[in-house]
Design a protein around this motif. Structure first.
Motif, short mmCIF file in Angstrom:
data_model
loop_
_atom_site.label_atom_id
_atom_site.label_comp_id
_atom_site.label_asym_id
_atom_site.label_seq_id
_atom_site.Cartn_x
_atom_site.Cartn_y
_atom_site.Cartn_z
N THR A 103 5.11 -8.74 18.03
CA THR A 103 4.78 -9.64 17.25
C THR A 103 2.85 -9.34 16.68
N ILE A 104 3.22 -9.15 15.53
CA ILE A 104 1.59 -8.47 15.29
C ILE A 104 0.78 -9.02 14.53
N TYR A 105 1.00 -10.48 13.63
CA TYR A 105 0.58 -12.04 13.97
C TYR A 105 1.28 -12.46 14.12
N HIS B 41 6.11 -13.20 2.27
CA HIS B 41 6.16 -11.89 2.17
C HIS B 41 5.09 -11.02 1.64
N VAL B 42 3.89 -11.50 0.80
CA VAL B 42 2.66 -11.13 0.73
C VAL B 42 2.09 -11.16 2.03
N CYS B 43 1.25 -11.65 2.48
CA CYS B 43 1.24 -12.29 3.86
C CYS B 43 1.64 -11.37 5.59
N GLY B 44 3.18 -11.13 5.26
CA GLY B 44 3.98 -10.32 6.16
C GLY B 44 3.27 -8.84 5.66
N ILE B 45 3.77 -8.05 4.50
CA ILE B 45 3.22 -6.93 4.33
C ILE B 45 1.68 -6.85 4.28
N ALA B 46 1.27 -7.56 4.24
CA ALA B 46 -0.64 -7.39 4.62
C ALA B 46 -1.06 -6.92 6.15
N ALA B 47 -0.67 -7.84 6.60
CA ALA B 47 -0.23 -7.52 8.78
C ALA B 47 0.23 -6.66 8.88
N VAL B 48 1.57 -6.45 7.96
CA VAL B 48 2.19 -5.08 8.98
C VAL B 48 1.41 -4.02 8.54
N ARG B 49 0.37 -3.21 7.40
CA ARG B 49 -0.47 -2.70 6.66
C ARG B 49 -2.05 -2.98 7.53
N SER B 50 -2.06 -3.93 8.24
CA SER B 50 -3.07 -4.01 8.42
C SER B 50 -3.33 -3.70 9.71
N SER B 51 -1.85 -3.99 11.01
CA SER B 51 -1.51 -3.63 11.97
C SER B 51 -1.71 -2.47 12.67
N PRO B 52 -2.75 -2.48 13.67
CA PRO B 52 -2.96 -0.80 14.42
C PRO B 52 -1.42 -1.17 15.73
N ALA B 53 -0.47 -2.31 15.36
CA ALA B 53 0.94 -1.50 16.87
C ALA B 53 1.82 -1.23 16.00
N ALA B 54 1.98 -1.28 14.05
CA ALA B 54 2.74 -1.19 12.79
C ALA B 54 2.26 -0.21 13.08
N ALA B 55 0.90 0.89 12.90
CA ALA B 55 0.41 1.98 12.28
C ALA B 55 0.78 3.31 13.32
N LEU C 252 3.67 2.55 15.03
CA LEU C 252 5.33 2.51 15.29
C LEU C 252 5.42 3.49 14.11
N VAL C 253 4.90 3.36 12.78
CA VAL C 253 6.11 4.19 11.72
C VAL C 253 4.75 5.50 11.16
N GLY C 254 3.60 5.09 11.63
CA GLY C 254 2.54 5.95 11.05
C GLY C 254 2.40 5.87 10.00
N THR C 255 1.01 6.24 9.09
CA THR C 255 0.74 5.42 7.38
C THR C 255 0.63 6.62 6.78
N PRO C 256 0.50 6.02 6.21
CA PRO C 256 0.89 5.30 4.92
C PRO C 256 1.70 3.53 5.01
N ILE C 257 1.97 2.76 5.64
CA ILE C 257 2.64 1.97 5.58
C ILE C 257 3.15 1.50 3.98
N GLU C 258 4.81 1.49 3.80
CA GLU C 258 5.08 1.67 2.54
C GLU C 258 6.48 0.51 2.81
N GLN C 259 6.67 -0.47 1.55
CA GLN C 259 8.22 -0.74 1.81
C GLN C 259 9.24 -0.53 2.06
N ARG C 260 10.17 -0.37 1.62
CA ARG C 260 11.59 0.38 1.48
C ARG C 260 12.67 -0.76 0.75
N GLY C 261 13.20 -0.66 0.71
CA GLY C 261 14.32 -1.26 -0.39
C GLY C 261 13.68 -2.77 -0.83
N PHE C 262 14.81 -3.89 -0.97
CA PHE C 262 14.50 -5.39 -1.01
C PHE C 262 13.87 -6.13 0.06
N THR C 263 13.63 -7.08 -0.57
CA THR C 263 12.75 -8.29 0.38
C THR C 263 13.84 -9.39 0.93
#
Length: 153
Positions: free
Chosen positions: A138-140, A58-72, A74-85
């Motif tokens: 796949t972003i990472y 989770h730690v590396c996954g959320i870091a990869a999402v926040r630093s990914s241009p593809a994720a930005a 798709l959802v825009g920035t800032p990127i935050e987690q919603r709900g539970f893991t």
């Protein structure tokens, strides 16, 4: 003067032989025990879910999402987690596996993320996939290591 002892004393119990006060006290005690049991189960479940938020995947996954241009994109920035893991982890014969899922959100909407990794004394690998509406990317895909892991230790 006629004295009747039974006439002066109120009956201690109702027709069934149970005192209404005792019934209420027992009902309240049972209710408190049930509430305490349910609260402990909820607290335990939330603690388990919190442990998944601290998992390496989770730690590396959320870091990869926040630093990914593809994720930005798709959802825009800032990127935050919603709900539970959600997810699972296992360890067998020196090899550890983790798979976590979570939802991220941004100004352009939300997306689903899957971070899946394996580690052994010989190698490690992590894949992070983001997507929505049956389309994923796949972003990472690389070593199961990220700077955020080293910051939290």
């Amino acid at each position: 003067m006629h004295e009747c002892y039974d006439c002066l004393v109120e009956p201690a119990a109702g027709p069934s032989g149970l005192n209404p006060r005792v019934v209420w006290i027992v009902a309240i005690v049972v209710l408190v025990v049930v509430i305490a049991f349910v609260a402990s189960i909820v607290a335990f479940a939330l603690a388990l879910l919190g442990m998944l938020d601290r998992s390496d995947a989770h730690v590396c996954g959320i870091a990869a999402v926040r630093s990914s241009p593809a994720a930005a994109e798709l959802v825009g920035t800032p990127i935050e987690q919603r709900g539970f893991t959600g997810g699972s982890s296992s360890s067998e014969n020196g090899e550890a596996s983790e798979r976590v899922t979570f939802t991220v959100t941004g100004p352009r909407g939300s997306a689903f993320v899957v971070a899946e990794g394996r580690r052994s004394p010989l190698a490690s690998h992590l894949d992070v996939v983001i997507g929505r509406d049956q389309h994923s990317r796949t972003i990472y895909s690389g070593p199961f290591d990220c700077p955020d892991l080293h910051r939290r230790r």
